[in-house]
Design an enzyme around this catalytic site. Sequence first.
Site, PDB file in Angstrom:
ATOM      1  N   GLY A  46       8.013   6.179  -2.433  1.00 54.13           N
ATOM      2  CA  GLY A  46       6.753   7.128  -2.229  1.00 54.13           C
ATOM      3  C   GLY A  46       6.388   7.544  -0.652  1.00 54.13           C
ATOM      4  N   GLU A 100       4.210   2.671   4.752  1.00 52.28           N
ATOM      5  CA  GLU A 100       4.033   2.835   3.273  1.00 52.28           C
ATOM      6  C   GLU A 100       3.011   3.971   2.888  1.00 52.28           C
ATOM      7  OE1 GLU A 100       4.853   1.715   0.634  1.00 52.28           O
ATOM      8  OE2 GLU A 100       3.875  -0.139  -0.150  1.00 52.28           O
ATOM      9  N   ASP A 101       3.227   4.160   1.537  1.00 56.69           N
ATOM     10  CA  ASP A 101       2.500   5.388   0.896  1.00 56.69           C
ATOM     11  C   ASP A 101       1.152   4.688   0.724  1.00 56.69           C
ATOM     12  OD1 ASP A 101       3.209   3.805  -1.196  1.00 56.69           O
ATOM     13  OD2 ASP A 101       3.872   5.310  -2.423  1.00 56.69           O
ATOM     14  N   ASP A 104      -2.505  -1.233  -2.321  1.00 53.72           N
ATOM     15  CA  ASP A 104      -3.233  -1.139  -3.490  1.00 53.72           C
ATOM     16  C   ASP A 104      -3.964  -2.657  -3.552  1.00 53.72           C
ATOM     17  OD1 ASP A 104      -4.529  -0.585  -5.826  1.00 53.72           O
ATOM     18  OD2 ASP A 104      -2.850  -0.545  -7.118  1.00 53.72           O
ATOM     19  N   GLY A 106      -2.147  -4.946  -2.317  1.00 56.90           N
ATOM     20  CA  GLY A 106      -1.535  -5.707  -1.160  1.00 56.90           C
ATOM     21  C   GLY A 106      -0.512  -6.628  -1.372  1.00 56.90           C
ATOM     22  N   THR A 108       2.688  -5.938  -2.644  1.00 56.00           N
ATOM     23  CA  THR A 108       3.817  -5.472  -1.991  1.00 56.00           C
ATOM     24  C   THR A 108       3.964  -5.579  -0.435  1.00 56.00           C
ATOM     25  OG1 THR A 108       3.878  -3.858  -4.111  1.00 56.00           O
ATOM     26  CG2 THR A 108       5.455  -3.357  -2.031  1.00 56.00           C
ATOM     27  N   LYS A 132      -6.544   1.411  -0.671  1.00 57.80           N
ATOM     28  CA  LYS A 132      -7.499   1.197  -1.565  1.00 57.80           C
ATOM     29  C   LYS A 132      -8.156  -0.081  -1.611  1.00 57.80           C
ATOM     30  CE  LYS A 132      -5.204   3.546  -5.549  1.00 57.80           C
ATOM     31  NZ  LYS A 132      -4.607   3.372  -6.668  1.00 57.80           N
ATOM     32  N   PHE A 153      -6.042   6.857  -9.238  1.00 57.80           N
ATOM     33  CA  PHE A 153      -4.609   6.901  -9.336  1.00 57.80           C
ATOM     34  C   PHE A 153      -4.158   8.308  -8.693  1.00 57.80           C
ATOM     35  CE2 PHE A 153      -0.395   7.608 -10.673  1.00 57.80           C
ATOM     36  CZ  PHE A 153       0.259   6.212 -10.470  1.00 57.80           C
ATOM     37  N   ASP A 160       4.152   9.449  -6.964  1.00 61.34           N
ATOM     38  CA  ASP A 160       4.468  10.133  -8.224  1.00 61.34           C
ATOM     39  C   ASP A 160       3.585   9.593  -9.273  1.00 61.34           C
ATOM     40  OD1 ASP A 160       5.763   7.518  -8.160  1.00 61.34           O
ATOM     41  OD2 ASP A 160       6.839   8.067  -9.915  1.00 61.34           O
ATOM     42  N   ARG A 166       5.798  14.417  -6.888  1.00 62.29           N
ATOM     43  CA  ARG A 166       5.892  14.036  -5.472  1.00 62.29           C
ATOM     44  C   ARG A 166       5.898  15.351  -4.472  1.00 62.29           C
ATOM     45  NH1 ARG A 166       7.769   8.589  -5.471  1.00 62.29           N
ATOM     46  NH2 ARG A 166       8.963   7.887  -7.312  1.00 62.29           N
TER      47      ARG A 166
HETATM   48  P1  5GP Z   1       0.317  -2.819  -4.193  1.00 66.43           P
HETATM   49  O1  5GP Z   1       1.574  -4.006  -4.248  1.00 66.43           O
HETATM   50  O2  5GP Z   1      -0.432  -2.750  -2.932  1.00 66.43           O
HETATM   51  O3  5GP Z   1      -0.632  -2.957  -5.599  1.00 66.43           O
HETATM   52  O4  5GP Z   1       1.073  -1.614  -4.509  1.00 66.43           O
HETATM   53  C1  5GP Z   1       1.545  -0.703  -3.986  1.00 66.43           C
HETATM   54  C2  5GP Z   1       2.515   0.205  -4.313  1.00 66.43           C
HETATM   55  O5  5GP Z   1       2.170   0.596  -5.704  1.00 66.43           O
HETATM   56  C3  5GP Z   1       2.747   1.535  -3.716  1.00 66.43           C
HETATM   57  O6  5GP Z   1       3.469   1.416  -2.852  1.00 66.43           O
HETATM   58  C4  5GP Z   1       2.818   2.393  -4.872  1.00 66.43           C
HETATM   59  O7  5GP Z   1       4.004   2.812  -5.037  1.00 66.43           O
HETATM   60  C5  5GP Z   1       2.066   1.873  -5.879  1.00 66.43           C
HETATM   61  N1  5GP Z   1       0.762   2.504  -6.264  1.00 66.43           N
HETATM   62  C6  5GP Z   1      -0.537   1.835  -6.130  1.00 66.43           C
HETATM   63  N2  5GP Z   1      -1.602   2.733  -6.288  1.00 66.43           N
HETATM   64  C7  5GP Z   1      -0.880   3.839  -6.684  1.00 66.43           C
HETATM   65  C8  5GP Z   1      -1.548   5.264  -6.957  1.00 66.43           C
HETATM   66  O8  5GP Z   1      -2.723   5.412  -7.082  1.00 66.43           O
HETATM   67  N3  5GP Z   1      -0.641   6.354  -7.064  1.00 66.43           N
HETATM   68  C9  5GP Z   1       0.843   6.151  -7.056  1.00 66.43           C
HETATM   69  N4  5GP Z   1       1.498   7.121  -7.313  1.00 66.43           N
HETATM   70  N5  5GP Z   1       1.303   4.768  -6.768  1.00 66.43           N
HETATM   71  C10 5GP Z   1       0.587   3.858  -6.490  1.00 66.43           C
END
Ligand code: 5GP
Length: 176
Positions: A46, A100-101, A104, A106, A108, A132, A153, A160, A166
């Site tokens: 991403g 990081e993209d 969400d 947190g 990851t 977010k 989302f 993606d 993308r």
């Molecule tokens: P976390 O571990 O912070 O919940 O998730 C991070 C990962 O979830 C991001 O690197 C991404 O791959 C995916 N992700 C979370 N929210 C979104 C979103 O709104 N759109 C997309 N495409 N991916 C998301």
Amino acid sequence: MDNNREHISRVLISAEDIREKIQETGAMISEMYAGKPLLIVCVLTGSFIFTADLCRALSIPCEIDFMSVKSYSGDRSTGKVGIVLDLKKDISSYHVIIVEDIVDTGLTMKCVSSMLRERNPLSLSVVTLLDKPECRKTDFTPDVSLFRIPNVFVVGYGMDCDEQFRELPYVAEYRP
Ligand code: 5GP
């Protein structure tokens, strides 16, 4: 899954706004890391476009490496991630910026940053394009976040939905 633009409900962040913010962030990073060995870590997939634009907004030298991670057994609540593609470099002689993209829950980034910290980099920070904060399930806070967005989302600018969208130059809200 199709790439139909009917799934794009609205543009949240325009290409122009992204460009401006990346220039500012690049200038800030260049000032902070001048004269230091800098390694940019792109978390695939991403953040590939964000990383490409951010490193070109730097006025200092840097090296770039790539990693890819996956949540264990699809269970994101454990917060455990596995490395699918690891870095090629020994990071102990670098100041590392993880790019990081989106942060969400947190989970990851909390896990990836602690895994990389165990490899003793000179310093470690996380720069995310999007944050977010409403969705957080951990105490993780990115060091730099370019845009805060609500709990929707998003796709585009590298992000993606089932590998589609993308290539869009902006960040858009996805409509199922
Ligand atoms: P976390 O571990 O912070 O919940 O998730 C991070 C990962 O979830 C991001 O690197 C991404 O791959 C995916 N992700 C979370 N929210 C979104 C979103 O709104 N759109 C997309 N495409 N991916 C998301």
